[in-house]
Design a protein around this motif. Structure first.
Motif, PDB file in Angstrom:
ATOM      1  N   THR A 142      39.541  42.730  51.027  1.00  0.00           N
ATOM      2  CA  THR A 142      40.460  43.861  50.888  1.00  0.00           C
ATOM      3  C   THR A 142      39.759  45.039  50.206  1.00  0.00           C
ATOM      4  N   LYS A 143      40.386  46.187  50.252  1.00  0.00           N
ATOM      5  CA  LYS A 143      39.818  47.376  49.631  1.00  0.00           C
ATOM      6  C   LYS A 143      39.676  47.200  48.122  1.00  0.00           C
ATOM      7  N   ALA A 144      40.697  46.602  47.494  1.00  0.00           N
ATOM      8  CA  ALA A 144      40.644  46.380  46.049  1.00  0.00           C
ATOM      9  C   ALA A 144      39.529  45.414  45.681  1.00  0.00           C
ATOM     10  N   GLN A 145      39.333  44.366  46.491  1.00  0.00           N
ATOM     11  CA  GLN A 145      38.270  43.410  46.216  1.00  0.00           C
ATOM     12  C   GLN A 145      36.897  44.045  46.371  1.00  0.00           C
ATOM     13  N   ARG A 146      36.737  44.921  47.364  1.00  0.00           N
ATOM     14  CA  ARG A 146      35.458  45.620  47.531  1.00  0.00           C
ATOM     15  C   ARG A 146      35.166  46.490  46.308  1.00  0.00           C
ATOM     16  N   LYS A 147      36.183  47.196  45.843  1.00  0.00           N
ATOM     17  CA  LYS A 147      35.993  48.049  44.669  1.00  0.00           C
ATOM     18  C   LYS A 147      35.575  47.212  43.470  1.00  0.00           C
ATOM     19  N   LEU A 152      32.391  45.770  39.190  1.00  0.00           N
ATOM     20  CA  LEU A 152      32.543  44.828  38.088  1.00  0.00           C
ATOM     21  C   LEU A 152      31.203  44.532  37.421  1.00  0.00           C
ATOM     22  N   ARG A 153      30.130  44.417  38.218  1.00  0.00           N
ATOM     23  CA  ARG A 153      28.812  44.115  37.646  1.00  0.00           C
ATOM     24  C   ARG A 153      28.352  45.218  36.695  1.00  0.00           C
ATOM     25  N   SER A 154      28.505  46.473  37.119  1.00  0.00           N
ATOM     26  CA  SER A 154      28.059  47.575  36.273  1.00  0.00           C
ATOM     27  C   SER A 154      28.925  47.700  35.022  1.00  0.00           C
ATOM     28  N   LEU A 155      30.240  47.463  35.172  1.00  0.00           N
ATOM     29  CA  LEU A 155      31.117  47.528  34.002  1.00  0.00           C
ATOM     30  C   LEU A 155      30.807  46.406  33.017  1.00  0.00           C
ATOM     31  N   LYS A 156      30.523  45.200  33.532  1.00  0.00           N
ATOM     32  CA  LYS A 156      30.154  44.095  32.655  1.00  0.00           C
ATOM     33  C   LYS A 156      28.846  44.388  31.929  1.00  0.00           C
ATOM     34  N   GLN A 157      27.917  45.054  32.630  1.00  0.00           N
ATOM     35  CA  GLN A 157      26.660  45.425  31.992  1.00  0.00           C
ATOM     36  C   GLN A 157      26.912  46.394  30.842  1.00  0.00           C
ATOM     37  N   GLY A 158      27.876  47.299  31.031  1.00  0.00           N
ATOM     38  CA  GLY A 158      28.228  48.213  29.959  1.00  0.00           C
ATOM     39  C   GLY A 158      28.791  47.479  28.753  1.00  0.00           C
ATOM     40  N   SER A 180      40.727  46.467  30.363  1.00  0.00           N
ATOM     41  CA  SER A 180      40.005  47.738  30.475  1.00  0.00           C
ATOM     42  C   SER A 180      39.478  47.947  31.891  1.00  0.00           C
ATOM     43  N   VAL A 181      38.886  46.896  32.475  1.00  0.00           N
ATOM     44  CA  VAL A 181      38.379  46.983  33.848  1.00  0.00           C
ATOM     45  C   VAL A 181      39.519  47.241  34.823  1.00  0.00           C
ATOM     46  N   ALA A 182      40.637  46.525  34.637  1.00  0.00           N
ATOM     47  CA  ALA A 182      41.785  46.683  35.525  1.00  0.00           C
ATOM     48  C   ALA A 182      42.314  48.113  35.487  1.00  0.00           C
ATOM     49  N   GLU A 191      43.359  40.067  39.431  1.00  0.00           N
ATOM     50  CA  GLU A 191      42.342  40.295  40.447  1.00  0.00           C
ATOM     51  C   GLU A 191      40.956  40.413  39.821  1.00  0.00           C
ATOM     52  N   VAL A 192      40.892  40.981  38.612  1.00  0.00           N
ATOM     53  CA  VAL A 192      39.611  41.065  37.909  1.00  0.00           C
ATOM     54  C   VAL A 192      39.101  39.667  37.575  1.00  0.00           C
ATOM     55  N   LEU A 193      39.977  38.819  37.066  1.00  0.00           N
ATOM     56  CA  LEU A 193      39.582  37.457  36.716  1.00  0.00           C
ATOM     57  C   LEU A 193      39.164  36.672  37.946  1.00  0.00           C
ATOM     58  N   GLU A 194      39.887  36.869  39.051  1.00  0.00           N
ATOM     59  CA  GLU A 194      39.547  36.157  40.285  1.00  0.00           C
ATOM     60  C   GLU A 194      38.170  36.567  40.790  1.00  0.00           C
ATOM     61  N   MET A 195      37.874  37.884  40.779  1.00  0.00           N
ATOM     62  CA  MET A 195      36.580  38.339  41.263  1.00  0.00           C
ATOM     63  C   MET A 195      35.454  37.880  40.335  1.00  0.00           C
ATOM     64  N   GLU A 196      35.707  37.863  39.039  1.00  0.00           N
ATOM     65  CA  GLU A 196      34.673  37.385  38.111  1.00  0.00           C
ATOM     66  C   GLU A 196      34.351  35.918  38.385  1.00  0.00           C
ATOM     67  N   THR A 197      35.377  35.138  38.697  1.00  0.00           N
ATOM     68  CA  THR A 197      35.164  33.729  39.030  1.00  0.00           C
ATOM     69  C   THR A 197      34.343  33.599  40.302  1.00  0.00           C
ATOM     70  N   ARG A 198      34.642  34.441  41.298  1.00  0.00           N
ATOM     71  CA  ARG A 198      33.887  34.389  42.548  1.00  0.00           C
ATOM     72  C   ARG A 198      32.428  34.768  42.333  1.00  0.00           C
ATOM     73  N   LEU A 199      32.196  35.801  41.529  1.00  0.00           N
ATOM     74  CA  LEU A 199      30.827  36.257  41.302  1.00  0.00           C
ATOM     75  C   LEU A 199      30.017  35.243  40.512  1.00  0.00           C
ATOM     76  N   SER A 200      30.667  34.509  39.622  1.00  0.00           N
ATOM     77  CA  SER A 200      29.943  33.553  38.788  1.00  0.00           C
ATOM     78  C   SER A 200      29.679  32.247  39.521  1.00  0.00           C
ATOM     79  N   GLY A 201      30.358  32.032  40.649  1.00  0.00           N
ATOM     80  CA  GLY A 201      30.137  30.816  41.415  1.00  0.00           C
ATOM     81  C   GLY A 201      28.924  30.929  42.315  1.00  0.00           C
ATOM     82  N   GLY A 202      28.680  29.910  43.092  1.00  0.00           N
ATOM     83  CA  GLY A 202      27.528  29.898  43.998  1.00  0.00           C
ATOM     84  C   GLY A 202      27.854  29.141  45.268  1.00  0.00           C
TER      85      GLY A 202
END
Length: 314
Positions: A142-147, A152-158, A180-182, A191-202
């Motif tokens: 979805t558009k929100a998931q793409r955003k 999310l990676r750059s914001l987490k780096q911050g 803050s991210v939301a 949705e932020v928590l869901e995407m973080e879980t997806r990114l941390s998985g493999g």
């Protein structure tokens, strides 16, 4: 005339005759980047002229000049996505596809430079390539998931940089950071928590990738099969259910009245406080015998019941 001016004039002359001749057909990525950085930029008048020739007459040479003069832009944009672990050359190639789409759709009458218009198309193609190839399973649809995926990676780096200053960095986002991210991306915290879980998985291969028997034993294919409908397990379950109902009743019928009552009070009766059946000492007081005698009766009754249930199962 300076040597630099002479080189620029020569490059412009070559570009007018054959725009694609300035990009080497062979060589490594560094040679390609070096070559495209030497391609001269077009002035506003030259860009307008080429765009009108392409729009009005389908001039391929004009399209070539527009593309070539912006290849360095693709190289610059692609560097922003090297953190995803994908080949730089592939990122550039996908960005070039986006650039060509932008050139094809560019309208010189809109009053904007091609560089501003092409930026969206270049990023869109690179984004699509990353989403297709970063993982076997597509993470964002979805558009929100793409955003979320690309921010999310750059914001987490911050957050990490801020936490490094405080010497207290965590791998996962805190509740305040999630909110803050939301708020920044205008999405829900869930949705932020869901995407973080997806990114941390493999990715996990369904089947083993080698001939190692130990690896094969732990591959998902070894334990994902649905065994609930396997015939032998179905028969086993039916047999177990039968023993748990009719089998126990028949085994109790094989006991004398006192033995049956003791077994029922010990194992089948549940007190109001859900603490289980009566204790040996409670039954000893009730029957006027010792607790050891109650235990002996119970053991003998259990043996008799076991034999009766084995006969029923057979």
């Amino acid at each position: 005339m300076s040597e630099h001016s002479m080189n620029m004039s020569t490059a412009n002359a070559v570009a007018l005759r054959d725009p694609w001749a300035l990009v080497p057909s062979l060589g490594n990525l560094d040679a390609y980047i070096s070559a495209v950085n030497r391609i001269p930029l077009l002035s506003l008048e030259e860009e307008q002229e080429c765009a009108k020739r392409l729009r009005d007459h389908g001039d391929v040479q004009a399209a070539g000049r527009l593309v070539l003069s912006h290849l360095r832009l693709v190289v610059s944009v692609s560097r922003q996505y090297l953190g995803y672990g994908l080949p730089h050359g592939d990122l550039i190639q996908e960005g070039n596809v986006g650039l060509m789409k932008a050139v094809k759709r560019f309208d010189p009458e809109q009053g904007v430079r091609l560089v501003s218009y092409a930026l969206h198309w270049i990023k869109a193609e690179i984004h699509e390539y990353i989403l297709r190839n970063w993982r076997m399973v597509k993470l964002a649809t979805t558009k929100a998931q793409r955003k979320l995926f690309f921010n999310l990676r750059s914001l987490k780096q911050g957050f990490k940089n801020e936490a490094d200053d405080a010497r207290s960095y965590r791998n996962s986002l805190s509740g305040d950071e999630v909110r803050s991210v939301a708020e920044q991306l205008n999405v829900k915290p869930e949705e932020v928590l869901e995407m973080e879980t997806r990114l941390s998985g493999g990715d996990v291969a369904l089947e083993p990738q080698g001939d190692d028997n130990e690896e094969a034993a732990f591959a998902p294919i070894a334990y994902l099969a649905d065994e609930a409908s396997e015939p032998t397990r179905v028969l086993e379950a039916r047999r177990r259910d039968a023993l748990a109902s009719d089998g126990i009743l028949r085994a109790l019928d094989a006991l004398d009245a006192r033995s049956r009552r003791i077994v029922e009070q010990r194992w089948l009766d549940v007190n109001d406080d859900s603490s289980g059946g009566k204790t040996l000492h409670e039954l000893a007081a009730e029957y006027g015998v010792s607790a050891e005698r109650i235990r002996q009766i119970e053991v003998a009754a259990m043996k008799k019941m076991r034999k009766a249930m084995e006969a029923t199962a057979a």
